[in-house]
Design a protein around this motif. Structure first.
Motif, mmCIF file in Angstrom:
data_model
loop_
_atom_site.group_PDB
_atom_site.id
_atom_site.type_symbol
_atom_site.label_atom_id
_atom_site.label_comp_id
_atom_site.label_asym_id
_atom_site.label_seq_id
_atom_site.Cartn_x
_atom_site.Cartn_y
_atom_site.Cartn_z
ATOM 1 N N PHE A 61 -1.198 2.787 -48.766
ATOM 2 C CA PHE A 61 -0.574 2.191 -47.581
ATOM 3 C C PHE A 61 -0.258 3.259 -46.541
ATOM 4 C CE2 PHE A 61 0.900 -0.814 -50.912
ATOM 5 C CZ PHE A 61 0.533 -2.030 -50.340
ATOM 6 N N THR A 62 -0.495 2.956 -45.277
ATOM 7 C CA THR A 62 0.167 3.693 -44.208
ATOM 8 C C THR A 62 1.418 2.906 -43.834
ATOM 9 O OG1 THR A 62 -1.207 2.564 -42.556
ATOM 10 C CG2 THR A 62 -1.930 4.754 -43.289
ATOM 11 N N THR A 63 2.280 3.519 -43.037
ATOM 12 C CA THR A 63 3.518 2.847 -42.626
ATOM 13 C C THR A 63 3.190 1.520 -41.950
ATOM 14 O OG1 THR A 63 4.522 5.000 -42.273
ATOM 15 C CG2 THR A 63 5.657 3.106 -41.322
ATOM 16 N N PRO A 64 3.744 0.411 -42.410
ATOM 17 C CA PRO A 64 3.395 -0.887 -41.824
ATOM 18 C C PRO A 64 3.975 -1.049 -40.426
ATOM 19 C CG PRO A 64 5.183 -1.162 -43.391
ATOM 20 C CD PRO A 64 4.747 0.281 -43.480
ATOM 21 N N ARG A 65 3.164 -1.521 -39.512
ATOM 22 C CA ARG A 65 3.638 -1.806 -38.158
ATOM 23 C C ARG A 65 4.078 -3.261 -38.046
ATOM 24 N NH1 ARG A 65 2.832 0.150 -32.742
ATOM 25 N NH2 ARG A 65 2.954 -1.555 -31.248
ATOM 26 N N LEU A 66 3.273 -4.158 -38.620
ATOM 27 C CA LEU A 66 3.596 -5.587 -38.607
ATOM 28 C C LEU A 66 4.387 -5.891 -39.869
ATOM 29 C CD1 LEU A 66 0.088 -6.756 -37.426
ATOM 30 C CD2 LEU A 66 2.190 -6.877 -36.083
ATOM 31 N N ARG A 67 5.673 -6.186 -39.724
ATOM 32 C CA ARG A 67 6.546 -6.284 -40.894
ATOM 33 C C ARG A 67 7.783 -7.108 -40.570
ATOM 34 N NH1 ARG A 67 7.516 0.035 -39.524
ATOM 35 N NH2 ARG A 67 9.380 -0.176 -38.244
ATOM 36 N N ASN A 68 8.474 -7.524 -41.633
ATOM 37 C CA ASN A 68 9.764 -8.193 -41.521
ATOM 38 C C ASN A 68 10.833 -7.106 -41.421
ATOM 39 O OD1 ASN A 68 12.205 -9.507 -41.936
ATOM 40 N ND2 ASN A 68 11.441 -10.804 -43.586
ATOM 41 N N ALA A 80 -27.346 -7.433 -31.618
ATOM 42 C CA ALA A 80 -27.965 -8.190 -30.517
ATOM 43 C C ALA A 80 -26.977 -9.129 -29.846
ATOM 44 C CB ALA A 80 -29.162 -8.968 -31.042
ATOM 45 N N ALA A 81 -26.116 -9.754 -30.642
ATOM 46 C CA ALA A 81 -25.144 -10.697 -30.088
ATOM 47 C C ALA A 81 -23.799 -10.059 -29.796
ATOM 48 C CB ALA A 81 -24.959 -11.871 -31.044
ATOM 49 N N GLY A 82 -23.697 -8.738 -29.984
ATOM 50 C CA GLY A 82 -22.423 -8.076 -29.764
ATOM 51 C C GLY A 82 -21.431 -8.421 -30.858
ATOM 52 N N ALA A 83 -20.156 -8.344 -30.550
ATOM 53 C CA ALA A 83 -19.105 -8.611 -31.530
ATOM 54 C C ALA A 83 -17.893 -9.214 -30.833
ATOM 55 C CB ALA A 83 -18.713 -7.319 -32.248
ATOM 56 N N ILE A 84 -17.044 -9.828 -31.649
ATOM 57 C CA ILE A 84 -15.749 -10.313 -31.179
ATOM 58 C C ILE A 84 -14.689 -9.301 -31.582
ATOM 59 C CG2 ILE A 84 -13.983 -12.105 -31.388
ATOM 60 C CD1 ILE A 84 -16.315 -13.177 -29.945
ATOM 61 N N ALA A 85 -13.829 -8.927 -30.648
ATOM 62 C CA ALA A 85 -12.666 -8.095 -30.938
ATOM 63 C C ALA A 85 -11.436 -8.989 -30.903
ATOM 64 C CB ALA A 85 -12.533 -6.976 -29.910
ATOM 65 N N LEU A 86 -10.710 -9.040 -32.012
ATOM 66 C CA LEU A 86 -9.496 -9.836 -32.095
ATOM 67 C C LEU A 86 -8.311 -8.891 -32.200
ATOM 68 C CD1 LEU A 86 -8.432 -12.792 -32.364
ATOM 69 C CD2 LEU A 86 -8.483 -12.447 -34.846
ATOM 70 N N VAL A 87 -7.302 -9.082 -31.355
ATOM 71 C CA VAL A 87 -6.176 -8.160 -31.313
ATOM 72 C C VAL A 87 -4.857 -8.904 -31.460
ATOM 73 C CG1 VAL A 87 -6.058 -8.199 -28.770
ATOM 74 C CG2 VAL A 87 -5.097 -6.255 -30.021
ATOM 75 N N VAL A 88 -3.970 -8.346 -32.287
ATOM 76 C CA VAL A 88 -2.579 -8.807 -32.380
ATOM 77 C C VAL A 88 -1.771 -7.964 -31.414
ATOM 78 C CG1 VAL A 88 -0.618 -9.234 -33.898
ATOM 79 C CG2 VAL A 88 -2.932 -9.233 -34.848
ATOM 80 N N HIS A 89 -0.929 -8.597 -30.611
ATOM 81 C CA HIS A 89 -0.161 -7.832 -29.631
ATOM 82 C C HIS A 89 1.183 -8.501 -29.371
ATOM 83 C CE1 HIS A 89 -1.251 -10.747 -26.361
ATOM 84 N NE2 HIS A 89 -2.364 -10.859 -27.059
ATOM 85 N N THR A 90 1.966 -7.857 -28.509
ATOM 86 C CA THR A 90 3.296 -8.335 -28.114
ATOM 87 C C THR A 90 4.186 -8.534 -29.336
ATOM 88 O OG1 THR A 90 2.088 -9.589 -26.415
ATOM 89 C CG2 THR A 90 4.474 -9.852 -26.485
ATOM 90 N N SER A 91 4.372 -7.442 -30.104
ATOM 91 C CA SER A 91 5.240 -7.440 -31.293
ATOM 92 C C SER A 91 4.830 -8.491 -32.307
ATOM 93 C CB SER A 91 6.712 -7.640 -30.887
ATOM 94 O OG SER A 91 7.128 -6.602 -30.030
ATOM 95 N N GLY A 92 3.526 -8.651 -32.471
ATOM 96 C CA GLY A 92 3.007 -9.566 -33.480
ATOM 97 C C GLY A 92 3.088 -11.029 -33.123
ATOM 98 N N ALA A 124 3.158 0.548 -27.361
ATOM 99 C CA ALA A 124 3.937 -0.495 -28.017
ATOM 100 C C ALA A 124 3.299 -1.874 -27.938
ATOM 101 C CB ALA A 124 5.338 -0.554 -27.403
ATOM 102 N N PHE A 125 2.383 -2.073 -26.992
ATOM 103 C CA PHE A 125 1.860 -3.413 -26.726
ATOM 104 C C PHE A 125 0.903 -3.893 -27.806
ATOM 105 C CE2 PHE A 125 -1.253 -6.209 -24.508
ATOM 106 C CZ PHE A 125 -0.379 -7.238 -24.155
ATOM 107 N N TYR A 126 0.016 -3.009 -28.297
ATOM 108 C CA TYR A 126 -1.012 -3.395 -29.263
ATOM 109 C C TYR A 126 -0.521 -3.170 -30.695
ATOM 110 C CZ TYR A 126 -3.853 -2.667 -25.060
ATOM 111 O OH TYR A 126 -4.359 -2.694 -23.786
ATOM 112 N N ASP A 127 -0.788 -4.143 -31.554
ATOM 113 C CA ASP A 127 -0.377 -4.026 -32.950
ATOM 114 C C ASP A 127 -1.548 -3.746 -33.894
ATOM 115 O OD1 ASP A 127 2.459 -4.612 -32.578
ATOM 116 O OD2 ASP A 127 1.784 -6.619 -32.034
ATOM 117 N N LYS A 128 -2.660 -4.451 -33.714
ATOM 118 C CA LYS A 128 -3.822 -4.236 -34.585
ATOM 119 C C LYS A 128 -5.034 -4.916 -33.968
ATOM 120 C CE LYS A 128 -5.470 -4.654 -39.348
ATOM 121 N NZ LYS A 128 -5.111 -4.974 -40.751
#
Length: 429
Positions: free
Chosen positions: A354-361, A178-190, A164-168
């Protein structure tokens, strides 16, 4: 008399040639290739995370019920099901042993699946090469969550928070760069965005934790993040979009543990929005896609598409039938898959899968007029119809349920790869 040629030894092929062969294979053939011998397994591992020639879209789902013994693969710990969107065939694929049971799918980006394991930690997983990259643990989130561990292999006093903690989660590029990458995560119910530096390149550095990037104030309980995307001609720039329409950019500089934040579009606070998406296109545009509750339509929703003009910082409305230029788009917890229907004629042009949206109104999503409920849907922009592509094991999702499936395109390329040769852009960034 000339000596006869010796029989070729397939195990003696150069590894760079073997890697090229791996990139031509689809999922079942790639897994069979890996099982041939140690050298071929090494070539498969070396091919991990590298863009592949085949871009076949897959729908990936966690398998919740064990398979009968006669249908189990060589490794009985099957944890995921892959459905080929072109021929509709399914394959059972096991999560690598020793990484913990997979409990949730949290995204797909740059050719990697993002999986939460039973310790609620995130792992990048290349299913073709059966290769994994661990990300910082869940205990590395600032002021977010505390995990209680015992013996290093069990979590106690919490019930699978990774479900439940991770959204995307999205990546800025290949972790092997060479420089790796940045991982950006949406969490805590968006409500929050955090990031980490990941990679194994010579000049890359790996974060031990998840520094908090930004959060939505608790007083604004009706807003949350709807989507994030990496979209940058050069460098590392992400865009984050909220349910109420606030669009913000975050620019990361090498060696700095902070990002420059800029507001691109102010909130529009459209009360009828079900959810929003951001799409970085092969023609170098950034699109905002809005799914809007429409009580006058049989399917209950309308999809509208705007181009984000980054110079003027305005939205430019696009005609639905022309917005995608004949491409098919795959949206969900994944980085958007934008695929040519000339290359894949079995896909429907000018359609959004579309898959079922997790982040939604939740208010509009649960509205009785909304027909966008369970399973995978396809929206035809020309006909303005929403249809089930197929039910996914007959599941239905309630307000507290999580989507079980995620789109995965093995050779999803970063924006900078396909935009480098374009002569001009409307993007001042």
């Amino acid at each position: 008399m000339a000596e006869p040629y010796a029989s070729p030894r397939w195990s003696g092929l150069a590894i760079d040639l073997l890697i090229h062969v791996v990139h031509l294979l689809e999922l079942p053939e790639a897994l069979a290739f890996r099982a041939v011998c140690p050298l071929w397994r090494s070539a498969s591992t070396a091919a991990a995370g590298v863009p592949r020639t085949r871009q076949t879209p897959w729908l990936v789902s966690l398998v919740t019920d064990p398979l009968p013994r006669d249908k189990q693969s060589r490794d009985p710990s099957v944890s995921s099901q892959f459905l080929n969107m072109l021929d509709k065939k399914t394959y059972q694929v096991s999560f690598p042993q020793g990484k913990g049971k997979a409990v949730a799918l949290c995204g797909a980006s740059q050719g990697w699946l993002v999986v939460a394991n039973e310790l609620s930690d995130l792992i990048l997983y290349d299913p073709f090469a059966m290769t994994t990259i661990p990300l910082p643990p869940i205990t590395g989130f600032s002021k977010c969550i505390q995990g209680v561990y015992a013996d290093g292999d069990a979590t106690h006093d919490v019930v699978s928070p990774g479900m439940a903690f991770y959204d995307k989660l999205v990546l800025s590029g290949s972790p092997f760069a060479a420089a790796g990458a940045i991982a950006l995560v949406v969490h805590t119910s968006g409500k929050q965005l955090s990031f980490a530096r990941v990679g194994s390149g010579a000049g890359s550095s790996r974060s031990p934790s998840w520094p908090l990037l930004t959060s939505i104030v608790q007083s604004d309980d009706r807003d949350s993040f709807a989507d994030i995307v990496h979209h940058s001609r050069a460098g590392t720039r992400f865009y984050a979009l909220t349910i109420k329409g606030l669009l913000v950019s975050f620019t990361f500089s090498p060696g700095r543990n902070k990002a420059k934040r800029e507001v691109i579009i102010a909130k529009d606070d459209d009360q009828d929005v079900v959810t929003r998406y951001l799409v970085s296109t092969p023609w170098a545009h950034l699109l905002q896609i809005r799914v809007i509750l429409d009580k006058d339509r049989k399917n209950g929703v309308t999809v509208q598409i705007d181009r984000v003009d980054l110079k003027s910082r305005t939205l430019v409305g696009l005609a639905p039938a022309e917005a995608l230029r004949g491409y098919a788009v795959f949206l969900g917890q994944n980085s958007p898959g934008v695929l040519s229907t000339d290359t894949f004629p079995k896909l429907r042009p000018d359609c959004i899968y579309f898959t079922t949206p997790r982040l939604r109104n939740e208010i509009t999503y649960e509205n009785r007029y909304n027909r966008w409920r369970s399973g995978v849907k396809v929206y035809d922009l020309k006909k303005q119809t929403l249809e089930p592509e197929f039910p996914w094991r007959g599941e239905s999702y309630g307000p507290a349920s999580n989507p079980l499936e995620v789109w995965f395109t093995p050779s999803q390329l970063p924006y900078s790869t396909f935009s480098a040769s374009l002569p001009s852009l409307d993007d001042s960034h």
